[in-house]
Design an enzyme around this catalytic site. Structure first.
Site, PDB file in Angstrom:
ATOM      1  CG  LEU A   1      -1.956   1.149   1.211  1.00 21.52           C
ATOM      2  CD1 LEU A   1      -2.860   1.081  -0.012  1.00 21.52           C
ATOM      3  CD2 LEU A   1      -2.798   1.152   2.483  1.00 21.52           C
TER       4      LEU A   1
ATOM      5  N   GLY B   1      18.066  16.786  14.172  1.00 20.68           N
ATOM      6  CA  GLY B   1      19.076  15.728  14.087  1.00 20.68           C
ATOM      7  C   GLY B   1      19.255  15.135  12.709  1.00 20.68           C
TER       8      GLY B   1
ATOM      9  CD  GLU C   1      19.455  11.506  13.768  1.00 21.25           C
ATOM     10  OE1 GLU C   1      18.634  10.601  13.558  1.00 21.25           O
ATOM     11  OE2 GLU C   1      19.226  12.467  14.535  1.00 21.25           O
TER      12      GLU C   1
ATOM     13  CD  GLU D   1       4.537   6.043  21.182  1.00 21.41           C
ATOM     14  OE1 GLU D   1       4.915   7.008  20.495  1.00 21.41           O
ATOM     15  OE2 GLU D   1       4.965   4.905  21.015  1.00 21.41           O
TER      16      GLU D   1
ATOM     17  CG  HIS E   1       4.791  15.138  10.659  1.00 21.56           C
ATOM     18  ND1 HIS E   1       4.880  15.946  11.766  1.00 21.56           N
ATOM     19  CD2 HIS E   1       5.382  13.973  10.992  1.00 21.56           C
ATOM     20  CE1 HIS E   1       5.486  15.282  12.726  1.00 21.56           C
ATOM     21  NE2 HIS E   1       5.800  14.089  12.295  1.00 21.56           N
TER      22      HIS E   1
HETATM   23  N1  GLN Z   1      16.930  12.972  16.143  1.00 22.06           N
HETATM   24  C1  GLN Z   1      15.816  12.384  15.491  1.00 22.06           C
HETATM   25  C2  GLN Z   1      15.707  12.891  14.060  1.00 22.06           C
HETATM   26  O1  GLN Z   1      15.970  14.011  13.838  1.00 22.06           O
HETATM   27  C3  GLN Z   1      14.524  12.680  16.222  1.00 22.06           C
HETATM   28  C4  GLN Z   1      13.347  12.157  15.485  1.00 22.06           C
HETATM   29  C5  GLN Z   1      12.095  12.010  16.319  1.00 22.06           C
HETATM   30  O2  GLN Z   1      11.959  12.574  17.342  1.00 22.06           O
HETATM   31  N2  GLN Z   1      11.158  11.255  15.856  1.00 22.06           N
HETATM   32  O3  GLN Z   1      15.329  12.165  13.157  1.00 22.06           O
END
Ligand code: GLN
Ligand code: ZN
Length: 770
Positions: free
Chosen positions: A21, A444, A496, A617, A706
């Site tokens: 999907l 990050g 990252e 959460e 998002h």
């Molecule tokens: N350090 C992570 C990033 O920037 C934090 C992401 C998150 O909080 N979901 O991707």
């Protein structure tokens, strides 16, 4: 009308075994395929799901197979079904007022100046739903019949399935007041207006052949919604009186997953409906049952939230207990939709077979439900073999090496390990960082490009030697650092690139975890994550992040943030062992992170972020359980960070904007700087922060990552000015809402440029030159 099936599941994963999907939806969004093609793929997926479930033992024509597909989100589905989309999207409706698939996706994702619906976590899961906006002006009408069409589609293939929809009380209880609503407006006050639409839907579902409909009402178990339990119970009584009283309808099954139902069970028992689902994985069997008036009680005894095979014998015993309490008809079910677990453990050919024997993914849980249903029909003896096999697996797991024999068990916790020196002392020690007012930073990650993914895939397949892969990652870091220098950010990150996922990366480098190949679960929309399995004692065999952080720092005179994932988030986004308290497991993870922080400091890293986006959460839905949770979760963070020197600036990042709910916990984390989501909710959270007198550094996000939309300079500037108006300048940071990894470079760079420019303008006005 037919009886409720003896065994069922509340819902099944929607993304497809191989995320079909996701691929189909994203290709439609990118314009590479048309709607007809997307609809065809979706129909195939639904057909495959029905056939699979029937193959696993659910009946083809007894309503035991749920019709629980969604293109994006079940809350959005319900909102769109009743026509409740914000006025800013009204022009996307068809001429007759219905809402098509294109409009549906636009409401979910935004477009141009039109912001999408806000997104937030679904109860205590890691699934995100879209928050409906409802006001006095919202007009309700049956604006989508997708669910009816799916029931008909199933019927034409010879199935009688059970359509699933979020119920009216939960839909309204999760909604926020629309922008034009008066202060204090409560969406739940629109209940009477939405009920006729649900009634019309039920009539159509009946006409399409549905014998049963499932209304999901998890709001009834939650004690952390704006509406209190009594209001929710009253709304539910009202809703079910109307819907139950409708003449043309399927039989109604109200499911209340995610926690114990409490006294609201009486309300459901008295309502004119035919079946009630209660969560017996999270809640205990009630001490007594109200008179059920012939209703079926559906016991959610198979945990839909976790991947352990669990104690099948105990599950069956719970069902027997329900019978003994006088429930006439009892059925077996999962506690929640299986949306939260991957498809099939049999796909995990690389996992240790011993571990596999302890696990149950969605398909195995279906099998368990089928077994329990057989036991209900034929008695315990008929399923004794299956119960014994599950018990034997549990016993094997208890004794297996690695489960309870780590050196970590010898650590004697000292109270001093959980605290740093007072904030004031740290603040002055951290002046050495020489940061400007409104320091600019990011959360990050930088975009995970196709190149990065391909290189990682080649490395994992053994086609790219490790040295070459490391070189590739270093070139990537070079670019990310250069970009940030060029943009003029103040605190840099390495981006990252080496991480596929912020939790999985640590799971891969810590002992006690296993990583799956196909264990994807939906996070939101087309996004899925692959939680690791935390099965044993945790320890850190070697440094994890130090070399990357140190390399990035070697490229710049500006501080580079070290980047770690906190213990609570590592637990929340993994499938965690259920054989010891979560707090104990969290502290094992914390000790590993603590050592990592010491090593980062030694490598010259002066700012270290420990992400805890999942803190909110995991908060239990029941007020009575919350204090204990907040205590262990906060302590694990403090244990992880408590060894940092005063001059080391500890950041944390939280992925949501409901600051108020956990403000005391956030304060207790005692991070020097906290970044949070705020753009989608237009900085509402800043007022909360000010009101709660939070006095450490804070970075309310100004860019909603998002959505693919690029916020304008003016828009960011107005958000920033709002923040500056409410909070002392010395406290404020400027950053996006979250990591940038899911975004493309083009929009990221443009958005960051706009953030820098907006910050420059605000600084010019508010910063008094020294
Ligand atoms: N350090 C992570 C990033 O920037 C934090 C992401 C998150 O909080 N979901 O991707
Ligand atoms: Zn985040």
């Amino acid at each position: 009308m037919t009886a409720f099936p003896a065994g069922t599941i509340l819902g099944y994963p929607r993304i497809g075994r191989r995320r079909e999907l996701k691929k189909a939806v994203e290709s439609f969004w990118a314009g590479r395929s048309d709607q007809a093609e997307l609809e065809r793929t979706a129909a195939e997926l639904r057909a495959t799901t029905r056939a699979r479930l029937a193959g696993l033992g659910l009946g083809r024509d007894d309503s035991s197979i749920p019709e629980s597909f969604s293109f994006y989100d079940q809350v959005l589905d319900a909102a769109v079904t009743v026509g409740a989309i914000p006025a800013r999207f009204d022009d996307l409706r068809d001429e007759d007022g219905t809402i098509g698939l294109g409009a549906y996706f636009t409401v979910a994702r935004g477009e141009g100046e039109r912001a999408p619906l806000e997104m937030t976590k679904w109860f205590d899961s890691n699934y995100h739903y879209l928050v409906p906006e409802i006001g006095p002006e919202t007009t309700f009408s049956l604006a989508s019949e997708h669910l009816v069409a799916q029931v008909a589609e199933a019927a034409s293939a010879g199935y009688i399935t059970r359509p699933v929809i979020v119920g009216p009380v939960t839909l309204l209880a999760l909604a926020k007041a629309s922008d034009d609503a008066p202060e204090g407006f409560d969406p739940l006050s629109r209940l009477d207006d939405v009920l006729p639409v649900y009634a019309a839907l039920l009539a159509k579902l009946r006409a399409a052949g549905a014998q049963w409909v499932q209304l999901d009402e998890p709001a009834l178990v939650s004690e952390s919604l704006p509406a209190d339990t009594a209001a929710l119970a009253a709304a539910s009584a009202r809703a079910l009186a109307v819907l139950g009283g409708a003449s043309e309808r399927p039989q109604i099954f109200v499911a209340a997953p995610y926690a114990a139902l409490g006294s609201t069970l009486e309300v459901l028992a008295a309502a004119p409906i035919e079946a009630i689902g209660i969560d017996l994985a999270r809640g205990d069997v009630p001490a007594a049952l109200p008179a059920l008036g012939g209703k079926t009680l559906v016991g959610g005894v198979i945990d839909g939230h976790n991947i352990w095979r669990g104690d099948l014998d105990a599950a069956f015993t719970k069902l027997e207990a329900l019978r003994a309490l006088g429930a006439g008809a009892v059925s077996a079910s999962t506690s929640t939709s299986l949306l939260h677990v991957p498809h099939d453990v049999d796909d995990e050919t690389a996992l240790d077979p011993r571990l596999v024997s302890w696990l149950a993914f969605a398909d195995q849980k279906v099998g368990q439900v089928v077994t329990l249903a057989q036991g209900l029909a034929e008695g315990r003896d008929a399923i004794a073999e299956a119960l014994d096999a599950a018990s034997a697996a549990l016993a094997d797991r208890r004794e297996a090496p690695g489960v309870r024999d780590g050196a970590v068990r010898e650590h004697a916790f000292a109270e001093a390990e959980f605290s740093r020196v007072p904030y004031e002392e740290r603040e002055s020690a951290q002046q050495a960082l020489k940061l400007p007012a409104l320091p600019l930073t990011t959360i990050g990650s930088f975009p995970q490009t196709g190149d990065i993914r391909r290189a990682r895939a080649r490395f994992l397949r053994g086609e790219l030697p490790e040295d070459d892969y490391d070189d590739f990652l270093r070139r990537e870091i070079d670019q990310v650092v250069a970009l940030q220098e060029d943009l003029g950010l103040d605190v840099l990150v390495h981006g990252e690139p080496e991480r596929n996922d912020m939790v999985q990366y640590f799971a891969e480098h810590l002992d006690g975890f296993a990583v799956t190949q196909h264990g994807w679960v939906q996070s939101y929309g087309s996004r899925a994550t692959r939680p690791s399995i935390l099965w044993g004692d945790v320890s850190r065999p070697a440094q994890i992040t130090v070399s990357w952080a140190a390399y990035a720092q070697s490229l710049s005179v500006k501080p580079v943030k070290g980047m770690l994932t906190g213990p609570v988030t590592i637990l929340a986004w993994s499938f965690v062992r259920d054989d010891q308290p979560l707090g104990e497991t969290a502290n094992q993870v914390a000790l590993a992170l603590r050592d990592e922080i010491t090593d980062l400091e030694a490598a010259g890293i002066a700012i270290i972020q420990v992400d805890e986006p999942a803190l909110r959460e995991l908060l239990p839905l029941k007020a009575a359980d919350q204090a204990d949770y907040l205590d262990w979760s906060v302590r694990s963070f403090r244990l992880a960070t408590g060894g940092a020197a005063a001059g080391t600036q500890i950041h944390t990042h939280l992925c949501y904007s409901e600051f108020g709910v956990v403000i005391d916990a956030i304060r207790a984390l005692d991070a020097d700087v906290t970044s949070i989501e705020a753009a989608r909710s237009r900085m509402e959270v800043v007022a909360d922060i000010a009101r709660f007198g939070f006095d450490h550094g804070v970075g309310p996000g100004v860019y909603d990552i998002h959505s693919p939309r690029v916020p304008s300079v003016e828009e960011i500037e107005s958000l920033l000015r709002r923040a500056v108006d409410e909070l002392p300048l010395s406290q404020l940071w400027v950053n996006p809402d979250c990591g940038l990894k899911t975004r493309a470079y083009e929009e990221t760079v443009q958005s960051l440029r706009n953030i820098v420019e907006a910050t420059r303008r605000v600084r010019e006005d508010v910063v008094v030159p020294a």
